[in-house]
Design a protein around this motif. Sequence first.
Motif, PDB file in Angstrom:
ATOM      1  N   GLY A 113      -9.258 -24.176  23.390  1.00 29.06           N
ATOM      2  CA  GLY A 113      -9.028 -25.611  23.302  1.00 29.06           C
ATOM      3  C   GLY A 113      -9.124 -26.272  24.659  1.00 29.06           C
ATOM      4  O   GLY A 113      -8.965 -25.629  25.699  1.00 29.06           O
ATOM      5  N   ARG A 117      -5.909 -31.369  26.457  1.00 28.75           N
ATOM      6  CA  ARG A 117      -5.199 -31.592  25.186  1.00 28.75           C
ATOM      7  C   ARG A 117      -4.138 -30.510  24.980  1.00 28.75           C
ATOM      8  O   ARG A 117      -3.827 -30.135  23.861  1.00 28.75           O
ATOM      9  CB  ARG A 117      -6.210 -31.592  24.036  1.00 28.75           C
ATOM     10  N   ILE A 120      -1.321 -31.211  22.388  1.00 27.08           N
ATOM     11  CA  ILE A 120      -1.748 -31.074  20.992  1.00 27.08           C
ATOM     12  C   ILE A 120      -1.972 -29.611  20.657  1.00 27.08           C
ATOM     13  O   ILE A 120      -1.530 -29.119  19.609  1.00 27.08           O
ATOM     14  CB  ILE A 120      -3.033 -31.892  20.744  1.00 27.08           C
ATOM     15  N   LYS A 121      -2.657 -28.892  21.557  1.00 25.68           N
ATOM     16  CA  LYS A 121      -2.983 -27.486  21.314  1.00 25.68           C
ATOM     17  C   LYS A 121      -1.784 -26.548  21.517  1.00 25.68           C
ATOM     18  O   LYS A 121      -1.883 -25.359  21.205  1.00 25.68           O
ATOM     19  CB  LYS A 121      -4.136 -27.058  22.212  1.00 25.68           C
ATOM     20  N   SER A 191      -1.130 -24.889  17.955  1.00 19.95           N
ATOM     21  CA  SER A 191      -1.197 -26.355  17.918  1.00 19.95           C
ATOM     22  C   SER A 191       0.036 -26.985  17.285  1.00 19.95           C
ATOM     23  O   SER A 191       0.627 -26.453  16.346  1.00 19.95           O
ATOM     24  CB  SER A 191      -2.429 -26.798  17.129  1.00 19.95           C
ATOM     25  N   ARG A 192       0.390 -28.159  17.806  1.00 24.24           N
ATOM     26  CA  ARG A 192       1.448 -28.952  17.185  1.00 24.24           C
ATOM     27  C   ARG A 192       0.951 -29.605  15.906  1.00 24.24           C
ATOM     28  O   ARG A 192       1.717 -29.797  14.968  1.00 24.24           O
ATOM     29  CB  ARG A 192       1.952 -30.009  18.165  1.00 24.24           C
ATOM     30  N   GLU A 194      -3.016 -30.150  13.500  1.00 28.80           N
ATOM     31  CA  GLU A 194      -4.450 -29.923  13.366  1.00 28.80           C
ATOM     32  C   GLU A 194      -4.961 -30.711  12.170  1.00 28.80           C
ATOM     33  O   GLU A 194      -4.184 -31.167  11.322  1.00 28.80           O
ATOM     34  CB  GLU A 194      -4.746 -28.438  13.136  1.00 28.80           C
ATOM     35  N   PRO A 197      -8.624 -26.605  11.562  1.00 30.70           N
ATOM     36  CA  PRO A 197      -8.920 -25.975  12.857  1.00 30.70           C
ATOM     37  C   PRO A 197     -10.138 -25.065  12.811  1.00 30.70           C
ATOM     38  O   PRO A 197     -10.082 -23.942  12.303  1.00 30.70           O
ATOM     39  CB  PRO A 197      -7.646 -25.190  13.162  1.00 30.70           C
TER      40      PRO A 197
END
Length: 287
Positions: A113, A117, A120-121, A191-192, A194, A197
Motif C-alpha cells: 500500500g 495512506r 487507511i492501510k 487496513s482500517r 477497504e 481490497p
Amino acid sequence: LLLSIRRAYNKISPELVISFQRGMNVMVLLTLLLTKAKIICSEHSYFFRKYGIVEDSLMHLLYWKANAITVLTRHDLKVCNNLGKKNVVYMPNPLQSIDLADCVRKTQIIAVGALDRWKIKGFDLLIKAWGKICYNHPEWKLVIAGKGSRDSMEYLKYLVESNSCRNVVFLGFKKDIHALMQESAIFVLSSRFEGLPMALLEAMQAGCCCVSFNCETGPNEIIQNEVNGLLVPAQNIDKLAEALDDVISNQKLRESLSSKARGAVLDKYSEDYVMTRWRNLFSKINL
C-alpha cells in the motif's frame, strides 16, 4: 472540469457514460443529467466512506438519478437496497489471471500500500503488532511495498524503532508485486477500511497464507475464516499479533490456508465473471 466534460460529451455524443470515483461521479451527473446519455457511476471504495461535506452532499442529492450505481461489495449492495435504492448493482473489480511461478516461499510477511495512506492501510497497527512477536521469530521479516513521501517514511520508521521492531523492510514502489507475493509465505492486510481490497485478492491468487483485519467491507466476502485465510477483529493489534504468530509457528496451518486461497478467488472475481456482469448491466439499461 464541468465544461471539459460537457465539451467531450458534445463531441462524442455517447449513448452511455461510465464514470469512476466519487468526485468524478458527481461532476458527470451535474453536467449530463439533462442530456440523453445514460449514466453509470462506479464507486471504488467503501460506499459510505466520508469524502467531504460537498462531495457527500452532492452524492446524496444526485446519485439516485443515475441509471445505475455500481458498488464493490455485496455488503454495500444490501445496505443500499435496505435504504430503498433500486439503481445499485454489485460489480466487483476483475482479477487478472496469472500463472503461479515455481518458487520456494521465503520466511517473510508482505504488506502492500501507499505509505502516504498509512492510516487507511493501518501500517501503524501492523508495526505495533509485529513489535509484539518479531523477537519470537528472528528468521522472519516484515516487508512493506509501496511508495510514499519522506515524512511518511520517517514516521513509519519512527514507529518501527519505538515499538522495538526488528527485521522490517520498506521496499518502496515495486512493479513486480505478483512476484513478491508468490515468494512470500504470508500476506497481511491491516487496513482500517477497504472497498474491495485488490491486494488481498492478488495475494490469495498468488497462494499466500492471508491474515486480514475484518473491516466492515471487503475481507469477509473474500476470506472464509480458518478455511482459506484468517480474519481478525478490526483494528485489534493484539489479535493481529496472535494470528500472525499462529501462522508463523504452525507450518501445517499456514500451508493449509495457502493451498485453499487461490481457488477461493479464481472464479468469483475472474475477468469473465465480471465482464458478464457488465454485459448484463448494459442489457438491463437497454443498451
